[in-house]
Design an enzyme around this catalytic site. Structure first.
Site, PDB file in Angstrom:
ATOM      1  N   THR A  67       5.802  -0.718   4.730  1.00 49.05           N
ATOM      2  CA  THR A  67       6.493  -1.973   5.061  1.00 49.05           C
ATOM      3  C   THR A  67       6.641  -2.915   3.866  1.00 49.05           C
ATOM      4  OG1 THR A  67       4.443  -3.052   5.723  1.00 49.05           O
ATOM      5  CG2 THR A  67       5.696  -1.914   7.454  1.00 49.05           C
ATOM      6  N   ASP A  68       5.775  -2.741   2.844  1.00 45.41           N
ATOM      7  CA  ASP A  68       5.783  -3.721   1.745  1.00 45.41           C
ATOM      8  C   ASP A  68       7.146  -3.825   1.055  1.00 45.41           C
ATOM      9  OD1 ASP A  68       3.172  -4.140   2.323  1.00 45.41           O
ATOM     10  OD2 ASP A  68       2.350  -3.224   0.513  1.00 45.41           O
ATOM     11  N   THR A 127       2.049   2.879   5.662  1.00 46.41           N
ATOM     12  CA  THR A 127       0.992   2.715   6.657  1.00 46.41           C
ATOM     13  C   THR A 127       1.264   3.556   7.901  1.00 46.41           C
ATOM     14  OG1 THR A 127       0.500   0.514   5.856  1.00 46.41           O
ATOM     15  CG2 THR A 127      -0.138   0.967   8.109  1.00 46.41           C
ATOM     16  N   SER A 136       4.474   2.032  -0.333  1.00 40.56           N
ATOM     17  CA  SER A 136       5.833   1.660  -0.743  1.00 40.56           C
ATOM     18  C   SER A 136       5.912   0.823  -2.020  1.00 40.56           C
ATOM     19  CB  SER A 136       6.591   1.004   0.403  1.00 40.56           C
ATOM     20  OG  SER A 136       6.078  -0.261   0.705  1.00 40.56           O
TER      21      SER A 136
HETATM   22  N1  ASP Z   1       0.953  -0.933   1.655  1.00 36.02           N
HETATM   23  C1  ASP Z   1       1.684  -0.305   2.709  1.00 36.02           C
HETATM   24  C2  ASP Z   1       2.985   0.230   2.160  1.00 36.02           C
HETATM   25  O1  ASP Z   1       3.911  -0.526   1.981  1.00 36.02           O
HETATM   26  C3  ASP Z   1       1.912  -1.269   3.785  1.00 36.02           C
HETATM   27  C4  ASP Z   1       2.619  -0.741   4.978  1.00 36.02           C
HETATM   28  O2  ASP Z   1       3.181   0.339   5.024  1.00 36.02           O
HETATM   29  O3  ASP Z   1       2.619  -1.484   5.944  1.00 36.02           O
HETATM   30  O4  ASP Z   1       3.088   1.406   1.919  1.00 36.02           O
END
Ligand code: ASP
Length: 367
Positions: free
Chosen positions: A133-134, A53, A100
């Site tokens: 973040t995932d 993200t 991720s």
């Molecule tokens: N779906 C995203 C990822 O993990 C979420 C994020 O980056 O916050 O790539």
């Protein structure tokens, strides 16, 4: 590029801007960003971008959920925060550009090896990794176990895409570079830097699907915080990490398959059998409570162990310690306070060293 343009950049712009710096990396062509003017009195920080993200782009600046993660390239991220250049000589490399959930063992190994290669050089003082973040905590914990240096390694992400009003990515990135540039951050293991917190990769976990304060460390707390532009460190890591681990990925081309199975009422044994049939060398059970298993799951776990599969009990609860149990026996390893996704990372690495459950149980208490 002016900072404001960060919020309006498009994938097309990113492609055009990065085009002159393209070099082959792995299976795709990735941009490399060179430091514009190297200042001898500043530390050298390398930013390795993987997507997420923090590099996400939505069609509208109020859209914080329906966007493409990993749309913007590393040069766009760096140019969006020119203030970082007062703290360090910044260079960048694109390792991947994806959400991720797509980070796999191959990318983990590639990233871990690249981090070790860069940190072995006197020209690199610290590393920042931008990441979705995932699964950020999985990559951060993996690096915490395989990086062979005490130089700072900081993993950073964002909950709002780069195109959002009040995107959290630019400041998180600025803070990550501040940490990676600091001598005080040396020897602390891999750090997760979001929301002005300095967290250990061992302890911090994602707790909320959409909120910017999602990364928490309820039981063990944070290593420190950033306030007023200063780093405040309060806690030391007590678990072994980086140079003090037995894990060496330099010659490893493939990590063993480890699957996670979720415990719930009325669970059957067929998912265990399927994992074993699919070649799992390890199974992590996200059990109920203190790593409890149904009778079906316990029987299936014992049968898997008879076939040479290593099984770890962790918990779906989201906090606390899974303790060794005389009921389940010493061969069914207890995950200590690692959540299932981090237990999987440690079990994959443990299986590169040994199949001895006693030894692996020790690792779970040490790392
Ligand atoms: N779906 C995203 C990822 O993990 C979420 C994020 O980056 O916050 O790539």
């Amino acid at each position: 590029m002016k900072k404001i343009k960060f919020f309006a950049v498009t994938l097309l712009a990113s492609t055009l801007l990065s085009a002159p710096y393209m070099v082959p990396f792995g299976s795709f062509t990735a941009p490399v960003v060179q430091a514009e003017e190297v200042k001898a009195d500043l530390p050298n920080v390398k930013i390795l971008a993987t997507g997420g993200t923090i590099a996400g782009s939505a069609a509208s600046n109020t859209d914080t959920t329906g966007y493409k993660a990993g749309a913007l390239a590393v040069d766009i991220l760096i140019n969006a925060v020119p203030e970082m250049k007062a703290m360090a000589n910044i260079t960048g490399e694109q390792i991947a550009n994806t959400g991720s959930p797509n980070i796999n063992n191959k990318i983990l190994l590639q990233l871990g090896k690249r981090v070790n290669e860069l940190l072995a050089s006197d020209d690199v003082d610290g590393i920042v990794i931008t990441h979705g973040t995932d699964t950020l905590e999985e990559t951060a914990y993996f690096l915490n176990l395989v990086v062979k240096s005490d130089k700072p390694v900081v993993v950073v992400g964002a909950m709002r895409p780069a195109t959002a009003i009040s995107a959290d990515g630019p400041f998180n990135l600025y803070n990550a570079v501040k940490i990676a540039s600091s001598k005080d951050a040396k020897g602390k293991g891999v750090i997760m830097a979001l929301n002005d917190r300095i967290g250990s990769a061992r302890y911090v976990t994602k707790t909320n699907t959409t909120m910017t304060d999602t990364f928490q460390s309820a039981e063990q707390g944070y290593l420190g915080a950033i306030a007023g532009g200063k780093l405040y460190f309060y806690n030391e890591m007590t678990r072994k990490h980086t140079k003090d681990t037995v894990f060496d990925i330099s010659k490893i081309e493939q990590l063993p398959q480890v699957d996670i199975l979720y415990g719930h009422q009325n669970d059957g044994r067929y998912l265990y059998d399927a994992a074993v049939a699919a070649g799992a060398k390890g199974i992590v059970i996200a059990g109920s409570g203190n790593g409890s298993l149904s009778e079906n799951a316990f029987t299936a776990a014992k049968d898997a162990m008879k076939k040479g599969v290593t099984v770890v009990r962790s918990s779906r609860v989201g906090g606390g310690i899974v303790t060794p149990s005389s009921y389940y026996g010493p061969d069914l390893i207890a995950a200590d306070s690692l959540n299932p996704q981090k237990a999987r990372i440690l079990l994959m690495l443990a299986l590169t060293q040994t199949n001895d459950p006693k030894k692996i149980q020790e690792y779970f208490h040490q790392y």
